[in-house]
Design a protein around this motif. Sequence first.
Motif, PDB file in Angstrom:
ATOM      1  N   TYR A 174     -24.123 -14.375  62.235  1.00  0.00           N
ATOM      2  CA  TYR A 174     -25.079 -13.313  62.548  1.00  0.00           C
ATOM      3  C   TYR A 174     -24.449 -12.113  63.254  1.00  0.00           C
ATOM      4  N   LEU A 175     -23.156 -12.202  63.615  1.00  0.00           N
ATOM      5  CA  LEU A 175     -22.482 -11.050  64.200  1.00  0.00           C
ATOM      6  C   LEU A 175     -22.014 -10.107  63.099  1.00  0.00           C
ATOM      7  N   THR A 176     -22.023  -8.821  63.379  1.00  0.00           N
ATOM      8  CA  THR A 176     -21.551  -7.855  62.405  1.00  0.00           C
ATOM      9  C   THR A 176     -20.029  -7.945  62.299  1.00  0.00           C
ATOM     10  N   GLU A 177     -19.495  -7.479  61.178  1.00  0.00           N
ATOM     11  CA  GLU A 177     -18.048  -7.490  60.994  1.00  0.00           C
ATOM     12  C   GLU A 177     -17.365  -6.638  62.047  1.00  0.00           C
ATOM     13  N   GLN A 178     -18.000  -5.528  62.420  1.00  0.00           N
ATOM     14  CA  GLN A 178     -17.443  -4.651  63.454  1.00  0.00           C
ATOM     15  C   GLN A 178     -17.362  -5.375  64.791  1.00  0.00           C
ATOM     16  N   GLU A 179     -18.408  -6.141  65.123  1.00  0.00           N
ATOM     17  CA  GLU A 179     -18.412  -6.878  66.381  1.00  0.00           C
ATOM     18  C   GLU A 179     -17.353  -7.975  66.376  1.00  0.00           C
ATOM     19  N   ARG A 180     -17.198  -8.665  65.255  1.00  0.00           N
ATOM     20  CA  ARG A 180     -16.173  -9.707  65.165  1.00  0.00           C
ATOM     21  C   ARG A 180     -14.777  -9.115  65.305  1.00  0.00           C
ATOM     22  N   ASP A 181     -14.540  -7.961  64.688  1.00  0.00           N
ATOM     23  CA  ASP A 181     -13.239  -7.296  64.806  1.00  0.00           C
ATOM     24  C   ASP A 181     -12.964  -6.894  66.250  1.00  0.00           C
ATOM     25  N   ARG A 182     -14.004  -6.422  66.920  1.00  0.00           N
ATOM     26  CA  ARG A 182     -13.848  -6.016  68.323  1.00  0.00           C
ATOM     27  C   ARG A 182     -13.482  -7.210  69.202  1.00  0.00           C
ATOM     28  N   ILE A 183     -14.134  -8.337  68.959  1.00  0.00           N
ATOM     29  CA  ILE A 183     -13.868  -9.535  69.742  1.00  0.00           C
ATOM     30  C   ILE A 183     -12.468 -10.068  69.472  1.00  0.00           C
ATOM     31  N   LEU A 184     -12.061 -10.051  68.202  1.00  0.00           N
ATOM     32  CA  LEU A 184     -10.720 -10.508  67.863  1.00  0.00           C
ATOM     33  C   LEU A 184      -9.655  -9.651  68.538  1.00  0.00           C
ATOM     34  N   LEU A 185      -9.900  -8.352  68.597  1.00  0.00           N
ATOM     35  CA  LEU A 185      -8.956  -7.445  69.234  1.00  0.00           C
ATOM     36  C   LEU A 185      -8.918  -7.659  70.743  1.00  0.00           C
ATOM     37  N   THR A 186     -10.083  -7.906  71.340  1.00  0.00           N
ATOM     38  CA  THR A 186     -10.175  -8.035  72.796  1.00  0.00           C
ATOM     39  C   THR A 186      -9.799  -9.431  73.281  1.00  0.00           C
ATOM     40  N   TRP A 187     -10.258 -10.474  72.561  1.00  0.00           N
ATOM     41  CA  TRP A 187     -10.132 -11.836  73.048  1.00  0.00           C
ATOM     42  C   TRP A 187      -9.220 -12.711  72.203  1.00  0.00           C
ATOM     43  N   GLY A 188      -8.627 -12.165  71.150  1.00  0.00           N
ATOM     44  CA  GLY A 188      -7.731 -12.971  70.339  1.00  0.00           C
ATOM     45  C   GLY A 188      -6.523 -13.427  71.140  1.00  0.00           C
ATOM     46  N   ASN A 189      -6.298 -14.721  71.199  1.00  0.00           N
ATOM     47  CA  ASN A 189      -5.179 -15.279  71.961  1.00  0.00           C
ATOM     48  C   ASN A 189      -4.823 -16.640  71.364  1.00  0.00           C
ATOM     49  N   PRO A 190      -3.662 -16.773  70.726  1.00  0.00           N
ATOM     50  CA  PRO A 190      -3.307 -18.039  70.081  1.00  0.00           C
ATOM     51  C   PRO A 190      -3.216 -19.208  71.049  1.00  0.00           C
ATOM     52  N   GLU A 191      -3.038 -18.913  72.347  1.00  0.00           N
ATOM     53  CA  GLU A 191      -2.948 -19.981  73.346  1.00  0.00           C
ATOM     54  C   GLU A 191      -4.295 -20.289  73.984  1.00  0.00           C
TER      55      GLU A 191
END
Length: 246
Positions: free
Chosen positions: A43-60
């Motif tokens: 239910y999240l927009t693609e823009q919101e998912r991209d924003r979260i990946l950029l802000t909170w993406g962390n492989p660890e």
Amino acid sequence: MKSILKTIALLLITTGLKAQNVVGEVEYRYKIFYDKIYSSLPYLTEQERDRILLTWGNPEGYSTRMKLQFWPEKSLYTYGEPYEVRSYSWQVEDYFIENNLQDQTYLKYMDQMGKTYLVRDSLNSPKWRIMNEIRDILGHMCMKAVSEDTIRGQKVTAWFASDIPVPIGPEELFGLPGLILAYDINDGMLIVEAEKIIFGEPAEVITLPKKMKGREVSGTEYQDLVKKFIQTSIESKQAWMWDLRY
């Protein structure tokens, strides 16, 4: 099922169920992967998912420590010593769980959904299925068990040590024939695993705050609040994990 029972019996024989293993303290690493969680929310927009990946993406992932103290008749659970890096900025908020195995009751004192709640009710174990798989965790042979949280939409995989014969675990998990030393949610979106076990009476027993202020509710009332909060978040196209523990 017979093969599972044989495996359990073998574990009990080889480990011996030592009496000193029924009192102690466990330090867990609680690691959450926001990028995996948010990528799975339709239910999240693609823009919101991209924003979260950029802000909170962390492989660890993002880690904090949790601490569980256990006895044959009860368990206590709260935050442990924080990590210097990659820890929750909000981990100073209240989060405490006490399971009373004698009275079959629990108490939860926690900041969730923008409020502080004091939840009291009877213990009600998750519905577990014990699987025919084992793994070693800190020198303890652990068996696999699976369950499901239908309210949060989570598949739970736990690993319990039958040589530590207390039916408890971290967070809100319990009800297996041995201490839960690790579990994950939805195939690695959240991973909780024991990093250290010390047997014997804890040097400093976890205590509740002297003054507990908050809304007191039953377990059923609290679950209804959780359902409503998640549904409202979905309808608003917002991620509920910011205000409700995953």
